[in-house]
Design a protein around this motif. Structure first.
Motif, PDB file in Angstrom:
ATOM      1  N   TRP A 152      83.083 -45.857  15.607  1.00 40.32           N
ATOM      2  CA  TRP A 152      82.230 -45.517  16.751  1.00 40.32           C
ATOM      3  C   TRP A 152      82.295 -44.019  17.035  1.00 40.32           C
ATOM      4  CZ3 TRP A 152      83.791 -45.647  22.435  1.00 40.32           C
ATOM      5  CH2 TRP A 152      82.666 -45.525  23.261  1.00 40.32           C
ATOM      6  N   GLY A 153      83.518 -43.483  17.007  1.00 45.64           N
ATOM      7  CA  GLY A 153      83.678 -42.042  17.216  1.00 45.64           C
ATOM      8  C   GLY A 153      83.100 -41.224  16.082  1.00 45.64           C
ATOM      9  N   VAL A 154      83.291 -41.688  14.845  1.00 43.54           N
ATOM     10  CA  VAL A 154      82.765 -40.971  13.679  1.00 43.54           C
ATOM     11  C   VAL A 154      81.236 -40.880  13.749  1.00 43.54           C
ATOM     12  CG1 VAL A 154      82.445 -41.078  11.177  1.00 43.54           C
ATOM     13  CG2 VAL A 154      84.700 -41.493  12.152  1.00 43.54           C
ATOM     14  N   GLY A 155      80.581 -42.008  14.029  1.00 43.68           N
ATOM     15  CA  GLY A 155      79.123 -42.018  14.108  1.00 43.68           C
ATOM     16  C   GLY A 155      78.603 -41.085  15.181  1.00 43.68           C
ATOM     17  N   GLY A 156      79.286 -41.067  16.333  1.00 40.47           N
ATOM     18  CA  GLY A 156      78.875 -40.177  17.407  1.00 40.47           C
ATOM     19  C   GLY A 156      79.034 -38.714  17.063  1.00 40.47           C
ATOM     20  N   SER A 157      80.147 -38.374  16.422  1.00 38.42           N
ATOM     21  CA  SER A 157      80.402 -36.966  16.093  1.00 38.42           C
ATOM     22  C   SER A 157      79.410 -36.437  15.064  1.00 38.42           C
ATOM     23  CB  SER A 157      81.841 -36.795  15.572  1.00 38.42           C
ATOM     24  OG  SER A 157      82.000 -37.431  14.326  1.00 38.42           O
ATOM     25  N   ILE A 158      78.982 -37.277  14.133  1.00 36.74           N
ATOM     26  CA  ILE A 158      78.058 -36.844  13.079  1.00 36.74           C
ATOM     27  C   ILE A 158      76.715 -36.439  13.675  1.00 36.74           C
ATOM     28  CG2 ILE A 158      76.735 -37.609  11.074  1.00 36.74           C
ATOM     29  CD1 ILE A 158      79.163 -39.348  10.295  1.00 36.74           C
ATOM     30  N   VAL A 159      76.131 -37.315  14.505  1.00 32.67           N
ATOM     31  CA  VAL A 159      74.781 -37.029  15.007  1.00 32.67           C
ATOM     32  C   VAL A 159      74.784 -35.929  16.059  1.00 32.67           C
ATOM     33  CG1 VAL A 159      73.911 -39.329  14.464  1.00 32.67           C
ATOM     34  CG2 VAL A 159      74.872 -38.911  16.726  1.00 32.67           C
ATOM     35  N   THR A 160      75.794 -35.899  16.924  1.00 33.35           N
ATOM     36  CA  THR A 160      75.799 -34.892  17.989  1.00 33.35           C
ATOM     37  C   THR A 160      76.065 -33.499  17.449  1.00 33.35           C
ATOM     38  OG1 THR A 160      78.116 -35.463  18.452  1.00 33.35           O
ATOM     39  CG2 THR A 160      76.441 -36.489  19.823  1.00 33.35           C
ATOM     40  N   ALA A 161      76.980 -33.380  16.496  1.00 33.47           N
ATOM     41  CA  ALA A 161      77.280 -32.063  15.928  1.00 33.47           C
ATOM     42  C   ALA A 161      76.083 -31.503  15.171  1.00 33.47           C
ATOM     43  CB  ALA A 161      78.489 -32.155  14.995  1.00 33.47           C
ATOM     44  N   TYR A 162      75.373 -32.361  14.461  1.00 29.85           N
ATOM     45  CA  TYR A 162      74.244 -31.883  13.663  1.00 29.85           C
ATOM     46  C   TYR A 162      73.129 -31.339  14.552  1.00 29.85           C
ATOM     47  CZ  TYR A 162      70.895 -31.583   9.866  1.00 29.85           C
ATOM     48  OH  TYR A 162      69.986 -31.115   8.954  1.00 29.85           O
ATOM     49  N   VAL A 163      72.791 -32.067  15.606  1.00 28.93           N
ATOM     50  CA  VAL A 163      71.737 -31.601  16.512  1.00 28.93           C
ATOM     51  C   VAL A 163      72.173 -30.334  17.235  1.00 28.93           C
ATOM     52  CG1 VAL A 163      70.414 -32.174  18.584  1.00 28.93           C
ATOM     53  CG2 VAL A 163      70.687 -33.875  16.781  1.00 28.93           C
ATOM     54  N   LEU A 164      73.438 -30.265  17.634  1.00 27.44           N
ATOM     55  CA  LEU A 164      73.955 -29.052  18.273  1.00 27.44           C
ATOM     56  C   LEU A 164      73.793 -27.848  17.351  1.00 27.44           C
ATOM     57  CD1 LEU A 164      75.504 -27.837  20.713  1.00 27.44           C
ATOM     58  CD2 LEU A 164      77.621 -28.397  19.514  1.00 27.44           C
ATOM     59  N   LEU A 165      74.091 -28.039  16.077  1.00 22.04           N
ATOM     60  CA  LEU A 165      73.946 -26.955  15.099  1.00 22.04           C
ATOM     61  C   LEU A 165      72.491 -26.534  14.959  1.00 22.04           C
ATOM     62  CD1 LEU A 165      75.136 -25.214  12.738  1.00 22.04           C
ATOM     63  CD2 LEU A 165      74.591 -27.143  11.240  1.00 22.04           C
ATOM     64  N   VAL A 166      71.590 -27.491  14.802  1.00 18.39           N
ATOM     65  CA  VAL A 166      70.173 -27.185  14.592  1.00 18.39           C
ATOM     66  C   VAL A 166      69.590 -26.443  15.792  1.00 18.39           C
ATOM     67  CG1 VAL A 166      67.875 -28.204  14.330  1.00 18.39           C
ATOM     68  CG2 VAL A 166      69.772 -29.070  12.967  1.00 18.39           C
ATOM     69  N   GLU A 167      69.972 -26.833  16.998  1.00 14.72           N
ATOM     70  CA  GLU A 167      69.408 -26.219  18.193  1.00 14.72           C
ATOM     71  C   GLU A 167      69.914 -24.799  18.421  1.00 14.72           C
ATOM     72  OE1 GLU A 167      68.211 -30.171  20.790  1.00 14.72           O
ATOM     73  OE2 GLU A 167      69.968 -29.006  21.398  1.00 14.72           O
ATOM     74  N   TYR A 168      70.959 -24.414  17.735  1.00 12.80           N
ATOM     75  CA  TYR A 168      71.450 -23.036  17.815  1.00 12.80           C
ATOM     76  C   TYR A 168      70.833 -22.133  16.750  1.00 12.80           C
ATOM     77  CZ  TYR A 168      75.056 -22.590  21.417  1.00 12.80           C
ATOM     78  OH  TYR A 168      75.712 -22.457  22.616  1.00 12.80           O
ATOM     79  N   CYS A 169      70.101 -22.715  15.801  1.00 14.01           N
ATOM     80  CA  CYS A 169      69.594 -21.937  14.667  1.00 14.01           C
ATOM     81  C   CYS A 169      68.118 -21.579  14.844  1.00 14.01           C
ATOM     82  CB  CYS A 169      69.758 -22.723  13.362  1.00 14.01           C
ATOM     83  SG  CYS A 169      71.470 -22.999  12.901  1.00 14.01           S
ATOM     84  N   GLY A 170      67.749 -20.362  14.487  1.00 15.39           N
ATOM     85  CA  GLY A 170      66.354 -19.951  14.461  1.00 15.39           C
ATOM     86  C   GLY A 170      65.648 -20.540  13.256  1.00 15.39           C
ATOM     87  N   LYS A 171      64.306 -20.590  13.316  1.00 13.00           N
ATOM     88  CA  LYS A 171      63.543 -21.244  12.253  1.00 13.00           C
ATOM     89  C   LYS A 171      63.663 -20.525  10.913  1.00 13.00           C
ATOM     90  CE  LYS A 171      59.312 -18.788  13.628  1.00 13.00           C
ATOM     91  NZ  LYS A 171      57.945 -18.916  14.168  1.00 13.00           N
ATOM     92  N   GLY A 172      64.003 -19.219  10.920  1.00 14.07           N
ATOM     93  CA  GLY A 172      64.060 -18.463   9.672  1.00 14.07           C
ATOM     94  C   GLY A 172      65.239 -18.795   8.782  1.00 14.07           C
ATOM     95  N   TYR A 173      66.323 -19.306   9.379  1.00 13.82           N
ATOM     96  CA  TYR A 173      67.516 -19.589   8.563  1.00 13.82           C
ATOM     97  C   TYR A 173      68.071 -20.987   8.824  1.00 13.82           C
ATOM     98  CZ  TYR A 173      69.723 -18.300  13.002  1.00 13.82           C
ATOM     99  OH  TYR A 173      70.072 -18.229  14.331  1.00 13.82           O
ATOM    100  N   ARG A 174      67.312 -21.799   9.556  1.00 10.69           N
ATOM    101  CA  ARG A 174      67.777 -23.141   9.911  1.00 10.69           C
ATOM    102  C   ARG A 174      68.076 -23.988   8.684  1.00 10.69           C
ATOM    103  NH1 ARG A 174      63.280 -25.595  12.743  1.00 10.69           N
ATOM    104  NH2 ARG A 174      63.744 -24.092  14.385  1.00 10.69           N
ATOM    105  N   GLU A 175      67.178 -23.926   7.681  1.00  8.41           N
ATOM    106  CA  GLU A 175      67.377 -24.765   6.502  1.00  8.41           C
ATOM    107  C   GLU A 175      68.609 -24.375   5.704  1.00  8.41           C
ATOM    108  OE1 GLU A 175      65.080 -21.918   6.783  1.00  8.41           O
ATOM    109  OE2 GLU A 175      63.443 -23.091   5.921  1.00  8.41           O
ATOM    110  N   MET A 176      68.890 -23.058   5.617  1.00 10.89           N
ATOM    111  CA  MET A 176      70.068 -22.595   4.876  1.00 10.89           C
ATOM    112  C   MET A 176      71.354 -23.068   5.551  1.00 10.89           C
ATOM    113  SD  MET A 176      71.291 -20.816   2.290  1.00 10.89           S
ATOM    114  CE  MET A 176      69.963 -19.730   1.720  1.00 10.89           C
TER     115      MET A 176
END
Length: 478
Positions: A152-176
């Motif tokens: 339960w904790g593993v599943g939560g950490s995977i999705v929340t960390a990924y979205v947190l990372l994406v929302e901090y990235c600009g569109k020019g380097y988000r994919e990298m």
């Protein structure tokens, strides 16, 4: 509507980005140790029955004498899992996947309501505490129950960390950044074999991978909540505070940042936007089509990647070496994805990788069985394409949906991926030709389902329903 100051500011990679991304990448190492931990908690073990003259793994057997030449203590030896109880250790892995499924879904909703960073740190705390408690569980049923909580904790950490990372990235380097985010996962895969090599006792091994996970909780004190989530949830004072702190960290003027944020709020308050909840998706045709297509694609990627991984895992030899090699072969695919994402559109890349993985599996079942090494090599190539599909589909799913439902949707899609993982073992139990054909056909169908989706490359993350509706079919040049 004008671009929010945080998104304009994040168009360049700042010192804070290096600091933040490094910390977030490091959290992936201990979290993903728990995903694959059963490989070394319950490895293949042989026993002889006390008093028997010959033969190994005899049933029934009241007093097994275990071969501890490789592992001194495992889940089997600890709970005497032989004969009619043997199914319990594979069931414990299924319960971990059930836990990750529930964690992805529940923490997806919680992070949309209470924030990405808080939800992430709570989920990491659950992983660490549950993993440590496993050592002290006296029976197999209690062990399996805590194993589900760990998932339960593993599943939560995977999705929340990924979205947190994406929302901090600009569109020019988000994919990298998001593609390279999978490198720590590959390293976690590799290093787990090293930890088990030196710690052959399952209790010591579990403590070694659980105690370091508590360090992930300190991310809450060392970093800040997603400014995009704060702004889109009208927590303007907190968003301004966070952006001022980030500007100060980078040596820029906090006062100028505050003025820009306040000017944006004044304009934003005059503009009406349509915010929706997850359950309102089905009121809108485009969102419904996007969700249904992505759901089947996520299911296919989960089923295909884990299904083909299990095929590779059947190779004979040293377990530590095999696990390390299976992790290492994914690194080239991760690095290639980082560069290809800069050149290709999301839809084109996902369609290509899923199609090639499907065709590759059809090729595998057509190769004569006496060419075993060629079949395994081709399966490794397919596995690499499936993993590349995983990399792009996570980013694509995040970029398709507005902020108010972004984590909820990713949690829901992750559930479909986990269902695919759960379905993979029964498919692998079928004859090789049949299972390979299923993996191949599903991947080809998944590639066709990419066609109705819009392109999100070079686009800002959608804030509201109108932004999602305006996503183009082709790659914007601006």
């Amino acid at each position: 509507m004008s671009t929010p100051p945080n998104e304009k500011y994040f168009e360049k990679v700042t010192c804070y980005h290096y600091y933040f991304i490094t910390l977030l990448y490091l959290t992936k190492l201990p979290v993903f140790w728990h995903v694959l931990s059963l490989l070394f908690l319950a490895p293949p073990m042989e026993y002889t029955c006390k008093g028997a003259t010959n033969g190994v793994d005899q049933c029934p057997c009241d007093e097994p004498v275990w071969n501890t030449s490789v592992f001194t203590k495992t889940m089997q030896t600890k709970f005497n899992l032989i004969c009619e109880n043997k199914w319990l250790f594979s069931f414990s892995q299924s319960m971990l996947f059930v836990g990750t499924l529930l964690g992805a879904l529940s923490f997806g909703f919680l992070s949309d309501k209470y924030g990405r960073l808080l939800s992430f740190t709570i989920s990491c705390l659950i992983v660490s505490l549950a993993g440590t408690l496993l050592v002290f569980m006296p029976t197999a049923p209690t062990f399996i129950l805590v194993r589900c909580i760990e998932g339960w904790g593993v599943g939560g950490s995977i999705v929340t960390a990924y979205v947190l990372l994406v929302e901090y990235c600009g569109k020019g380097y988000r994919e990298m950044v998001t593609a390279l985010y999978h490198i720590p996962i590959n390293i976690s895969h590799l290093s787990l074999a090293g930890i088990s090599y030196f710690l052959r006792n399952c209790d010591h091994f579990m403590l070694a991978i659980s105690i370091p996970t508590i360090l992930c909780v300190f991310l809450y004190c060392l970093t800040y909540e997603s400014p995009k989530w704060l702004i889109d949830n009208e927590k303007y004072a907190r968003a301004t505070f966070v952006m001022q702190k980030i500007a100060k960290f980078n040596g820029d003027s906090p006062e100028e940042m505050k003025a820009e944020m306040e000017a944006y709020y004044a304009e934003n308050n005059r503009t009406k936007h349509t915010k929706i909840s997850f359950w309102e998706i089905f009121k809108y045709r485009k969102l419904t089509v996007y969700l249904l297509c992505m759901s089947l694609i996520y299911f296919t990627c989960g089923m295909g990647y884990y299904g083909v991984s299990q095929f590779i895992g059947k190779m004979s030899g040293d377990i530590h070496k095999n696990v390390a090699i299976s992790g290492a072969v994914l690194i080239p695919g991760t690095i290639a994805s980082a560069f290809l994402l800069k050149r290709l559109g999301r839809r084109t890349f996902l369609m290509t990788t899923t199609f090639l993985s499907g065709v590759g599996m059809i090729v595998v079942i057509c190769i004569p069985k006496h060419l075993a090494s060629v079949r395994v090599a081709m399966a490794c190539v397919c596995n690499c394409f499936f993993f590349m599909s995983f990399i792009i589909v996570f980013l694509y799913g995040v970029e398709l949906f507005p902020t108010s439902i972004r984590n909820s949707v990713l949690g829901f899609l992750s559930v479909l991926s986990r269902v695919g993982q759960i379905v993979a073992p029964p498919i692998n139990a079928l004859p090789e030709t049949v299972s390979g054909a299923i993996f191949g056909a599903m991947a080809i169908i998944g590639s066709l389902l990419c066609y109705p989706l819009p392109e999100t490359k070079n686009m800002e993350l959608p804030t509201c329903l109108e932004d999602t509706n305006n996503l183009p079919r082709g790659i914007p040049t601006g």
